[in-house]
Design a protein around this motif. Structure first.
Motif, PDB file in Angstrom:
ATOM      1  N   THR A 344       0.850  -1.197   0.000  1.00 34.82           N
ATOM      2  CA  THR A 344       0.000   0.000   0.000  1.00 34.82           C
ATOM      3  C   THR A 344       0.879   1.238   0.000  1.00 34.82           C
ATOM      4  O   THR A 344       0.602   2.224  -0.701  1.00 34.82           O
ATOM      5  N   LEU A 348       1.007   4.077  -3.038  1.00 35.23           N
ATOM      6  CA  LEU A 348       0.891   5.520  -2.814  1.00 35.23           C
ATOM      7  C   LEU A 348       2.074   6.257  -3.438  1.00 35.23           C
ATOM      8  O   LEU A 348       1.915   7.346  -4.014  1.00 35.23           O
ATOM      9  N   LYS A 349       3.257   5.662  -3.367  1.00 41.10           N
ATOM     10  CA  LYS A 349       4.428   6.278  -3.990  1.00 41.10           C
ATOM     11  C   LYS A 349       4.288   6.315  -5.507  1.00 41.10           C
ATOM     12  O   LYS A 349       4.591   7.326  -6.154  1.00 41.10           O
ATOM     13  N   LYS A 353       1.718  10.116  -4.346  1.00 43.24           N
ATOM     14  CA  LYS A 353       1.110  10.666  -3.130  1.00 43.24           C
ATOM     15  C   LYS A 353       2.132  10.521  -1.999  1.00 43.24           C
ATOM     16  O   LYS A 353       1.960   9.735  -1.064  1.00 43.24           O
ATOM     17  N   GLU A 354       3.207  11.292  -2.099  1.00 49.91           N
ATOM     18  CA  GLU A 354       4.337  11.111  -1.205  1.00 49.91           C
ATOM     19  C   GLU A 354       3.981  11.334   0.258  1.00 49.91           C
ATOM     20  O   GLU A 354       4.353  10.533   1.123  1.00 49.91           O
ATOM     21  N   ARG A 355       3.286  12.415   0.562  1.00 50.57           N
ATOM     22  CA  ARG A 355       2.959  12.707   1.959  1.00 50.57           C
ATOM     23  C   ARG A 355       2.095  11.592   2.568  1.00 50.57           C
ATOM     24  O   ARG A 355       2.317  11.171   3.704  1.00 50.57           O
ATOM     25  N   LYS A 356       1.118  11.115   1.789  1.00 51.07           N
ATOM     26  CA  LYS A 356       0.279  10.011   2.279  1.00 51.07           C
ATOM     27  C   LYS A 356       1.104   8.743   2.461  1.00 51.07           C
ATOM     28  O   LYS A 356       0.890   7.979   3.413  1.00 51.07           O
ATOM     29  N   ALA A 357       2.043   8.528   1.542  1.00 46.11           N
ATOM     30  CA  ALA A 357       2.900   7.340   1.623  1.00 46.11           C
ATOM     31  C   ALA A 357       3.734   7.363   2.902  1.00 46.11           C
ATOM     32  O   ALA A 357       3.849   6.346   3.599  1.00 46.11           O
ATOM     33  N   LYS A 359       3.128   9.094   5.694  1.00 45.04           N
ATOM     34  CA  LYS A 359       2.247   8.960   6.855  1.00 45.04           C
ATOM     35  C   LYS A 359       1.815   7.493   7.043  1.00 45.04           C
ATOM     36  O   LYS A 359       1.729   6.992   8.160  1.00 45.04           O
ATOM     37  N   TRP A 360       1.541   6.840   5.920  1.00 47.60           N
ATOM     38  CA  TRP A 360       1.162   5.430   5.981  1.00 47.60           C
ATOM     39  C   TRP A 360       2.312   4.594   6.558  1.00 47.60           C
ATOM     40  O   TRP A 360       2.099   3.713   7.391  1.00 47.60           O
ATOM     41  N   ASN A 363       2.541   5.519  10.391  1.00 41.91           N
ATOM     42  CA  ASN A 363       1.394   5.199  11.251  1.00 41.91           C
ATOM     43  C   ASN A 363       0.900   3.761  11.140  1.00 41.91           C
ATOM     44  O   ASN A 363       0.236   3.263  12.053  1.00 41.91           O
ATOM     45  N   GLN A 364       1.209   3.110  10.018  1.00 41.76           N
ATOM     46  CA  GLN A 364       0.712   1.751   9.799  1.00 41.76           C
ATOM     47  C   GLN A 364       1.826   0.702   9.678  1.00 41.76           C
ATOM     48  O   GLN A 364       1.826  -0.290  10.405  1.00 41.76           O
TER      49      GLN A 364
END
Length: 412
Positions: A344, A348-349, A353-357, A359-360, A363-364
């Motif tokens: 996942t 995202l990468k 979607k670097e910032r989401k990647a 954070k994922w 956080n995950q």
């Protein structure tokens, strides 16, 4: 040899009552005591009872010896990992259970059945046998006691209770209290325990010793299994040339001894070695062969994940993107969850979607890897975050470098 138990077995086999057997020979109460091994049977009475059963003392002795040899063959088939042979003997022994469990072979019989359920990884039934045998542990002979303790260590290993397994197996590896023919197995399972604990150095130490024992015993199947451990963990500690030699031997010898079901696992781990030395095209080929062998099993998605990581390294985004979708869709179950989380992040990468990647990842992925003590993956992605923040957020970068040092210092 409990002669009374054997008389009882053959009487029941012939559907005779005690009255029918002892008529004209002795009283029913006398026969009952003999059958329960509470009374010594004199030679004349024994001769008359056996004659009525159409047996001789020699028949009884030879039968007992044959049962003993059958149990020994059963154990040997398991030591040599000859599953088909062990299955056949197990069926034969189950038919003989009424006799075996009424003689002094009863504990050996149950211990070997315990070993059989571990062999076929029927852990529920193995646990049931363990509970059953525990109530008799105080009357075991020293050999039976040692074997029971050893089998408990194997069960702990398959149940994932590695520290318990390690403690027992280390003791047997050091004092050699089990029979010589089992020494290779003790060393092998000790090596396997260290493998699960991701201690590659200790795994290699004991696997080398196990391989020597198996070589002396001409235990060809277990030699292949031990070489697999050696190849995996020599790859892990960077002994690539040694590891490659093991892979070459396994690829040549596994088909010769009928261990073709092991080939996909060999292909997969050879792919890891080739990837580590950056022979990516060759690695991709071995991962493809592994996936073909694994088909749609859980191991298939492990190989597909490793294959896809090579695609990402080679920037082959189109195929990688399609594979990642497949991986994410099929790795939601717990044994494969780390691949779901990691890919996942990769998805995202790829979608930029670097910032989401990130954070994922924070956080995950990292918390999951830490919780599951998946050290290699944990250190890989913590290092990624430390380097990512090195020119963006010095405080965060130092935090992740500190976490990396702490974890590496603890486990390596």
């Amino acid at each position: 040899m409990n002669i009374g138990s054997i008389i009882k077995y053959h009487r029941k086999l012939r559907s005779m009552t005690q009255s029918e057997l002892c008529n004209g020979i002795c009283s029913v109460s006398h026969l009952s005591k003999i059958e329960n091994n509470n009374k010594e049977v004199d030679g004349h009475t024994l001769e008359l009872l056996l004659k009525k059963l159409e047996l001789s003392k020699l028949d009884i002795e030879e039968s007992y010896d044959s049962y003993l040899k059958l149990l020994e063959k059963f154990l040997q088939s398991m030591i040599y990992y000859e599953k088909n042979k062990a299955n056949r003997i197990y069926t034969e022994l189950v038919e003989l259970e009424p006799l075996l469990t009424s003689t002094d072979l009863t504990y050996s019989y149950h211990l070997y059945i315990y070993r059989y359920f571990i062999l076929i990884e029927d852990l529920e039934r193995a646990q049931q046998i363990k509970i059953f045998l525990t109530q008799f542990a105080t009357v075991f002979s020293q050999h039976e006691s040692d074997l029971f303790k050893y089998l408990n260590a194997l069960l702990y290993l398959y149940q994932g209770k590695y520290p318990k397994s390690l403690e027992i197996l280390t003791g047997y590896a050091e004092d050699n209290s089990l029979s010589v023919k089992m020494q290779g197995e003790v060393l092998y399972y000790l090596s396997l325990t260290y493998s699960y604990l991701e201690n590659s150095s200790m795994c290699v130490v004991y696997a080398e010793k196990a391989f020597q024992e198996y070589s002396k015993a001409c235990n060809y199947i277990r030699q292949i299994h031990t070489q697999l451990l050696l190849s995996i963990h020599k790859t892990d500690i960077g002994l690539y040339s040694d590891a490659e030699q093991h892979f070459e031997h396994m690829l040549r010898n596994a088909p010769l001894i009928g261990e073709v079901q092991l080939l996909p696992t060999i292909y997969h781990n050879y792919g890891i070695l080739l990837s580590n030395i950056e022979e990516y095209d060759k690695a991709k080929n071995y991962y493809r062969m592994a996936m073909e062998g694994f088909q749609s099993s859980e191991k298939y998605y492990v190989s597909l994940s490793n294959y896809t990581e090579i695609l990402l390294i080679l920037d082959e985004k189109k195929e990688a993107f399609n594979n990642i979708r497949e991986i994410i869709s099929n790795t939601r179950i717990e044994p494969l969850k780390k691949y779901n989380l990691i890919f996942t992040f990769h998805l995202l990468k790829l979608e930029k979607k670097e910032r989401k990647a990130i954070k994922w990842l924070e956080n995950q992925v990292i918390p999951y890897l830490q919780k599951k003590n998946l050290i290699k993956d944990f250190t890989k992605y913590v290092r990624y975050l430390a380097e990512y923040y090195s020119d963006k957020n010095k405080e965060k970068s130092l935090f992740y470098y500190g976490l990396l040092i702490k974890k590496e210092g603890r486990f390596f």
